[in-house]
Write a protein that holds these residues in place. Sequence first.
Motif, PDB file in Angstrom:
ATOM      1  N   ALA A  10      -9.273   8.981 -11.933  1.00 13.38           N
ATOM      2  CA  ALA A  10      -9.822   8.413 -10.701  1.00 13.38           C
ATOM      3  C   ALA A  10     -11.302   8.108 -10.867  1.00 13.38           C
ATOM      4  CB  ALA A  10      -9.600   9.384  -9.542  1.00 13.38           C
ATOM      5  N   GLY A  11     -12.022   8.979 -11.563  1.00 12.35           N
ATOM      6  CA  GLY A  11     -13.442   8.731 -11.804  1.00 12.35           C
ATOM      7  C   GLY A  11     -13.663   7.486 -12.646  1.00 12.35           C
ATOM      8  N   LEU A  12     -12.846   7.314 -13.685  1.00  9.84           N
ATOM      9  CA  LEU A  12     -12.940   6.101 -14.506  1.00  9.84           C
ATOM     10  C   LEU A  12     -12.732   4.854 -13.652  1.00  9.84           C
ATOM     11  CD1 LEU A  12     -10.932   7.011 -17.751  1.00  9.84           C
ATOM     12  CD2 LEU A  12     -13.388   6.580 -17.590  1.00  9.84           C
ATOM     13  N   LEU A  13     -11.678   4.887 -12.827  1.00  5.57           N
ATOM     14  CA  LEU A  13     -11.360   3.725 -12.007  1.00  5.57           C
ATOM     15  C   LEU A  13     -12.436   3.483 -10.951  1.00  5.57           C
ATOM     16  CD1 LEU A  13      -9.424   1.466 -11.291  1.00  5.57           C
ATOM     17  CD2 LEU A  13      -8.109   3.097  -9.916  1.00  5.57           C
ATOM     18  N   ALA A  14     -12.896   4.565 -10.293  1.00  5.35           N
ATOM     19  CA  ALA A  14     -13.915   4.414  -9.256  1.00  5.35           C
ATOM     20  C   ALA A  14     -15.213   3.878  -9.830  1.00  5.35           C
ATOM     21  CB  ALA A  14     -14.154   5.758  -8.563  1.00  5.35           C
ATOM     22  N   GLY A  15     -15.625   4.407 -10.979  1.00  9.90           N
ATOM     23  CA  GLY A  15     -16.845   3.923 -11.616  1.00  9.90           C
ATOM     24  C   GLY A  15     -16.743   2.470 -12.022  1.00  9.90           C
ATOM     25  N   ALA A  16     -15.577   2.088 -12.567  1.00 11.64           N
ATOM     26  CA  ALA A  16     -15.375   0.702 -12.968  1.00 11.64           C
ATOM     27  C   ALA A  16     -15.370  -0.223 -11.761  1.00 11.64           C
ATOM     28  CB  ALA A  16     -14.061   0.574 -13.734  1.00 11.64           C
ATOM     29  N   MET A  17     -14.730   0.206 -10.685  1.00 15.15           N
ATOM     30  CA  MET A  17     -14.687  -0.611  -9.470  1.00 15.15           C
ATOM     31  C   MET A  17     -16.083  -0.803  -8.887  1.00 15.15           C
ATOM     32  SD  MET A  17     -11.212   0.982  -7.758  1.00 15.15           S
ATOM     33  CE  MET A  17     -11.494   0.292  -6.130  1.00 15.15           C
ATOM     34  N   ASN A  18     -16.855   0.277  -8.828  1.00 18.71           N
ATOM     35  CA  ASN A  18     -18.212   0.157  -8.274  1.00 18.71           C
ATOM     36  C   ASN A  18     -19.071  -0.786  -9.103  1.00 18.71           C
ATOM     37  OD1 ASN A  18     -18.001   1.710  -5.998  1.00 18.71           O
ATOM     38  ND2 ASN A  18     -18.775   3.579  -6.926  1.00 18.71           N
ATOM     39  N   ALA A  19     -18.919  -0.718 -10.421  1.00 20.92           N
ATOM     40  CA  ALA A  19     -19.716  -1.581 -11.295  1.00 20.92           C
ATOM     41  C   ALA A  19     -19.281  -3.034 -11.205  1.00 20.92           C
ATOM     42  CB  ALA A  19     -19.628  -1.093 -12.735  1.00 20.92           C
ATOM     43  N   ALA A  20     -17.976  -3.252 -11.043  1.00 20.72           N
ATOM     44  CA  ALA A  20     -17.453  -4.610 -11.099  1.00 20.72           C
ATOM     45  C   ALA A  20     -17.418  -5.304  -9.744  1.00 20.72           C
ATOM     46  CB  ALA A  20     -16.042  -4.594 -11.696  1.00 20.72           C
ATOM     47  N   ALA A  21     -17.002  -4.588  -8.700  1.00 21.16           N
ATOM     48  CA  ALA A  21     -16.841  -5.238  -7.400  1.00 21.16           C
ATOM     49  C   ALA A  21     -17.184  -4.352  -6.226  1.00 21.16           C
ATOM     50  CB  ALA A  21     -15.385  -5.729  -7.250  1.00 21.16           C
ATOM     51  N   GLY A  22     -17.266  -3.035  -6.421  1.00 21.65           N
ATOM     52  CA  GLY A  22     -17.500  -2.099  -5.326  1.00 21.65           C
ATOM     53  C   GLY A  22     -16.204  -1.464  -4.868  1.00 21.65           C
ATOM     54  N   GLY A  23     -16.313  -0.516  -3.937  1.00 21.64           N
ATOM     55  CA  GLY A  23     -15.115   0.102  -3.371  1.00 21.64           C
ATOM     56  C   GLY A  23     -14.620   1.333  -4.097  1.00 21.64           C
ATOM     57  N   GLY A  24     -15.452   1.936  -4.948  1.00 20.17           N
ATOM     58  CA  GLY A  24     -15.007   3.093  -5.718  1.00 20.17           C
ATOM     59  C   GLY A  24     -14.619   4.293  -4.872  1.00 20.17           C
ATOM     60  N   SER A  25     -15.236   4.447  -3.708  1.00 18.17           N
ATOM     61  CA  SER A  25     -14.918   5.599  -2.861  1.00 18.17           C
ATOM     62  C   SER A  25     -13.493   5.530  -2.321  1.00 18.17           C
ATOM     63  CB  SER A  25     -15.906   5.696  -1.692  1.00 18.17           C
ATOM     64  OG  SER A  25     -15.866   4.537  -0.886  1.00 18.17           O
ATOM     65  N   PHE A  26     -12.879   4.338  -2.309  1.00 16.37           N
ATOM     66  CA  PHE A  26     -11.486   4.234  -1.893  1.00 16.37           C
ATOM     67  C   PHE A  26     -10.555   4.908  -2.897  1.00 16.37           C
ATOM     68  CE2 PHE A  26     -13.202   0.240   0.146  1.00 16.37           C
ATOM     69  CZ  PHE A  26     -13.172   0.738   1.440  1.00 16.37           C
ATOM     70  N   VAL A  27     -11.046   5.141  -4.102  1.00 16.69           N
ATOM     71  CA  VAL A  27     -10.285   5.851  -5.127  1.00 16.69           C
ATOM     72  C   VAL A  27     -10.693   7.314  -5.183  1.00 16.69           C
ATOM     73  CG1 VAL A  27      -9.754   6.010  -7.603  1.00 16.69           C
ATOM     74  CG2 VAL A  27     -10.039   3.774  -6.521  1.00 16.69           C
ATOM     75  N   SER A  28     -12.000   7.565  -5.205  1.00 17.05           N
ATOM     76  CA  SER A  28     -12.495   8.916  -5.462  1.00 17.05           C
ATOM     77  C   SER A  28     -12.142   9.903  -4.350  1.00 17.05           C
ATOM     78  CB  SER A  28     -14.011   8.890  -5.679  1.00 17.05           C
ATOM     79  OG  SER A  28     -14.679   8.330  -4.563  1.00 17.05           O
ATOM     80  N   ILE A  29     -12.301   9.497  -3.088  1.00 22.68           N
ATOM     81  CA  ILE A  29     -12.004  10.419  -1.983  1.00 22.68           C
ATOM     82  C   ILE A  29     -10.512  10.752  -1.915  1.00 22.68           C
ATOM     83  CG2 ILE A  29     -12.044  10.719   0.520  1.00 22.68           C
ATOM     84  CD1 ILE A  29     -14.642   9.099   0.564  1.00 22.68           C
ATOM     85  N   PRO A  30      -9.604   9.755  -1.934  1.00 25.34           N
ATOM     86  CA  PRO A  30      -8.179  10.115  -1.949  1.00 25.34           C
ATOM     87  C   PRO A  30      -7.793  10.993  -3.134  1.00 25.34           C
ATOM     88  CG  PRO A  30      -8.429   7.810  -1.367  1.00 25.34           C
ATOM     89  CD  PRO A  30      -9.786   8.296  -1.789  1.00 25.34           C
ATOM     90  N   GLY A  53     -23.773   6.676 -10.983  1.00 23.28           N
ATOM     91  CA  GLY A  53     -23.417   5.282 -11.212  1.00 23.28           C
ATOM     92  C   GLY A  53     -24.132   4.350 -10.258  1.00 23.28           C
ATOM     93  N   THR A  54     -24.309   4.783  -9.010  1.00 17.14           N
ATOM     94  CA  THR A  54     -25.023   3.973  -8.029  1.00 17.14           C
ATOM     95  C   THR A  54     -26.483   3.797  -8.421  1.00 17.14           C
ATOM     96  OG1 THR A  54     -23.571   4.851  -6.308  1.00 17.14           O
ATOM     97  CG2 THR A  54     -25.565   3.734  -5.584  1.00 17.14           C
ATOM     98  N   ILE A  55     -27.096   4.886  -8.867  1.00 19.80           N
ATOM     99  CA  ILE A  55     -28.494   4.818  -9.298  1.00 19.80           C
ATOM    100  C   ILE A  55     -28.640   3.930 -10.528  1.00 19.80           C
ATOM    101  CG2 ILE A  55     -30.403   6.172 -10.243  1.00 19.80           C
ATOM    102  CD1 ILE A  55     -29.511   8.471  -8.455  1.00 19.80           C
ATOM    103  N   ALA A  56     -27.685   4.035 -11.449  1.00 18.16           N
ATOM    104  CA  ALA A  56     -27.723   3.184 -12.644  1.00 18.16           C
ATOM    105  C   ALA A  56     -27.615   1.713 -12.261  1.00 18.16           C
ATOM    106  CB  ALA A  56     -26.591   3.573 -13.599  1.00 18.16           C
ATOM    107  N   SER A  57     -26.776   1.424 -11.266  1.00 26.01           N
ATOM    108  CA  SER A  57     -26.651   0.040 -10.805  1.00 26.01           C
ATOM    109  C   SER A  57     -27.961  -0.449 -10.189  1.00 26.01           C
ATOM    110  CB  SER A  57     -25.524  -0.069  -9.767  1.00 26.01           C
ATOM    111  OG  SER A  57     -24.280   0.236 -10.337  1.00 26.01           O
ATOM    112  N   ALA A  58     -28.612   0.430  -9.420  1.00 27.34           N
ATOM    113  CA  ALA A  58     -29.888   0.058  -8.818  1.00 27.34           C
ATOM    114  C   ALA A  58     -30.918  -0.274  -9.895  1.00 27.34           C
ATOM    115  CB  ALA A  58     -30.399   1.194  -7.927  1.00 27.34           C
TER     116      ALA A  58
END
Length: 249
Positions: A10-30, A53-58
């Motif tokens: 889930a962390g891999l997918l959430a991190g990839a989603m946040n980097a590519a398009a956003g929405g990682g919390s829809f994976v991480s919280i569930p 990951g958010t800070i790295a994106s910033a």
Amino acid sequence: MEQLVILFGAGLLAGAMNAAAGGGSFVSIPAMVFVGLPSVAANASSTVALLPGTIASAWAWRRDFRPFEGIPLRTMILISLAGGLVGALLLLVTPQHAFDVLLPWLLLVGTLAFAFGRPLGAALRRRVRIGPGAVTGAQVPLAVYAGYFGGGVGIMMMAVWSLLGDSDIRSMSAARTILVSAANAVAVLCFAVAGPVWWPETAVMLVAAVIGGYLGASLARRVPTPWLRGFVIAFSVAMTAVFFRRAYG
């Protein structure tokens, strides 16, 4: 071991989603809830896990940032810090059973914001123009929402900012990552002190999210953005339905 595998994936997918398009919390919280965390702890732990990951994106977007028209960046950051703190404190005082009922609605709001925020912002921009005062005022509830839950908040911010007249996606994306990072950072400090974070599970997801963020940046260069956004929307719709059934079924 199975739980760790789920959290890492889930962390891999959430991190990839946040980097590519956003929405990682829809994976991480569930995923956190699925392995047994109470929903409040899952929300707090997810925020901690995804923060690097958010800070790295910033940092990656720093060269594209452009100041808001008539609004000092310092003002927006201070609002985001204060709002993030208020949102985190609200989460900490929310009873567990109340948050279980509220969570699917938060997922629904985040999903709708992610799916329709950009086109809605563009449509409104053709008809509405607001001033700097309205933008700073709107940043207050957005920052509180970011500290409390945060799903889709980046898209919400960009939709509001576009009404100021700024249609430069790159500069708004840079501002989004900076201000969401500010709200999340103060929320993480609050969660760490107050103690709702489940650290072993968070550490696994954090490491995976960093790796996923790096891979997601590469993925974003190869896969068309509409495909990525479509995947995030479909996934978030599915998770929202699951949590509505869990809360009310």
